[in-house]
Write a protein that holds these residues in place. Structure first.
Motif, PDB file in Angstrom:
ATOM      1  N   ALA A 128      79.212 -65.261  21.796  1.00 55.43           N
ATOM      2  CA  ALA A 128      80.230 -64.770  20.864  1.00 55.43           C
ATOM      3  C   ALA A 128      80.267 -63.247  20.855  1.00 55.43           C
ATOM      4  O   ALA A 128      81.340 -62.644  20.777  1.00 55.43           O
ATOM      5  CB  ALA A 128      79.983 -65.306  19.472  1.00 55.43           C
ATOM      6  N   SER A 130      79.562 -61.309  23.327  1.00 52.51           N
ATOM      7  CA  SER A 130      80.030 -60.758  24.594  1.00 52.51           C
ATOM      8  C   SER A 130      81.535 -60.945  24.793  1.00 52.51           C
ATOM      9  O   SER A 130      82.093 -60.368  25.722  1.00 52.51           O
ATOM     10  CB  SER A 130      79.266 -61.383  25.766  1.00 52.51           C
ATOM     11  OG  SER A 130      79.574 -62.768  25.856  1.00 52.51           O
ATOM     12  N   ARG A 131      82.182 -61.738  23.929  1.00 50.37           N
ATOM     13  CA  ARG A 131      83.635 -61.907  24.048  1.00 50.37           C
ATOM     14  C   ARG A 131      84.330 -60.621  23.615  1.00 50.37           C
ATOM     15  O   ARG A 131      83.977 -60.019  22.603  1.00 50.37           O
ATOM     16  CB  ARG A 131      84.114 -63.077  23.198  1.00 50.37           C
ATOM     17  CG  ARG A 131      83.746 -64.417  23.804  1.00 50.37           C
ATOM     18  CD  ARG A 131      84.525 -65.512  23.129  1.00 50.37           C
ATOM     19  NE  ARG A 131      84.187 -65.593  21.711  1.00 50.37           N
ATOM     20  CZ  ARG A 131      83.532 -66.605  21.154  1.00 50.37           C
ATOM     21  NH1 ARG A 131      83.119 -67.616  21.882  1.00 50.37           N
ATOM     22  NH2 ARG A 131      83.286 -66.600  19.860  1.00 50.37           N
ATOM     23  N   GLU A 133      87.185 -59.961  22.158  1.00 47.01           N
ATOM     24  CA  GLU A 133      87.807 -59.905  20.833  1.00 47.01           C
ATOM     25  C   GLU A 133      86.772 -59.758  19.732  1.00 47.01           C
ATOM     26  O   GLU A 133      87.062 -59.234  18.667  1.00 47.01           O
ATOM     27  CB  GLU A 133      88.693 -61.151  20.573  1.00 47.01           C
ATOM     28  CG  GLU A 133      87.940 -62.462  20.466  1.00 47.01           C
ATOM     29  CD  GLU A 133      87.704 -63.155  21.820  1.00 47.01           C
ATOM     30  OE1 GLU A 133      87.237 -64.298  21.818  1.00 47.01           O
ATOM     31  OE2 GLU A 133      87.988 -62.555  22.860  1.00 47.01           O
TER      32      GLU A 133
END
Length: 136
Positions: A128, A130-131, A133
């Motif tokens: 999460a 590394s995403r 957004e």
């Protein structure tokens, strides 16, 4: 007497090398299993949790040494602080289905299922983070 002094000096030198190797290995192992800040663990709690992830059973003494490494200067808290840390870690990880178990008179451990859930939880947090957004 000179023989004994030479042996002591040799053992002290070997001990220093081994301490450096242990410190390097622990640092490398901690880097491989990076705990996300979203878990809410303090630095001491994170060290204890990582030790539980790496070993079958950890004694309070081992956890104390891990939480307050050998470079710590000054007075250490009473060993009962480990019970407090375990209680706080249990509360923070309970929502993720990770439970710390007790071996009465020996110490604490994570069973195989708890370790698998912990790894999945850590992977999910790190994925999460590394995403794009989420990171923005």
């Amino acid at each position: 007497m000179a023989d004994l002094a030479a042996q002591v000096a040799m053992l002290e030198a070997e001990n220093a090398v081994l301490r450096d190797r242990v410190e390097t290995l622990e640092r490398d192992a901690e880097a491989q299993l990076r705990l996300p800040p979203g878990l809410g663990l303090t630095a001491h709690e994170a060290r204890i949790f990582l030790m539980l992830m790496k070993r079958d059973v950890c004694t309070k003494e081992q956890l104390m040494n891990g939480a307050y490494d050998h470079h710590h200067d000054g007075d250490l808290p009473h060993i009962k602080i480990i019970d407090v840390f375990i209680c706080k870690i249990r509360k923070k990880l309970k929502i993720h289905g990770v439970t710390i178990s007790t071996v009465w008179g020996q110490g604490y451990y994570l069973d195989a299922d708890a370790k698998l859930r912990a790894i999945a939880m850590i992977d999910a947090f790190n994925a999460a983070l590394s995403r794009p957004e989420v990171a923005a």
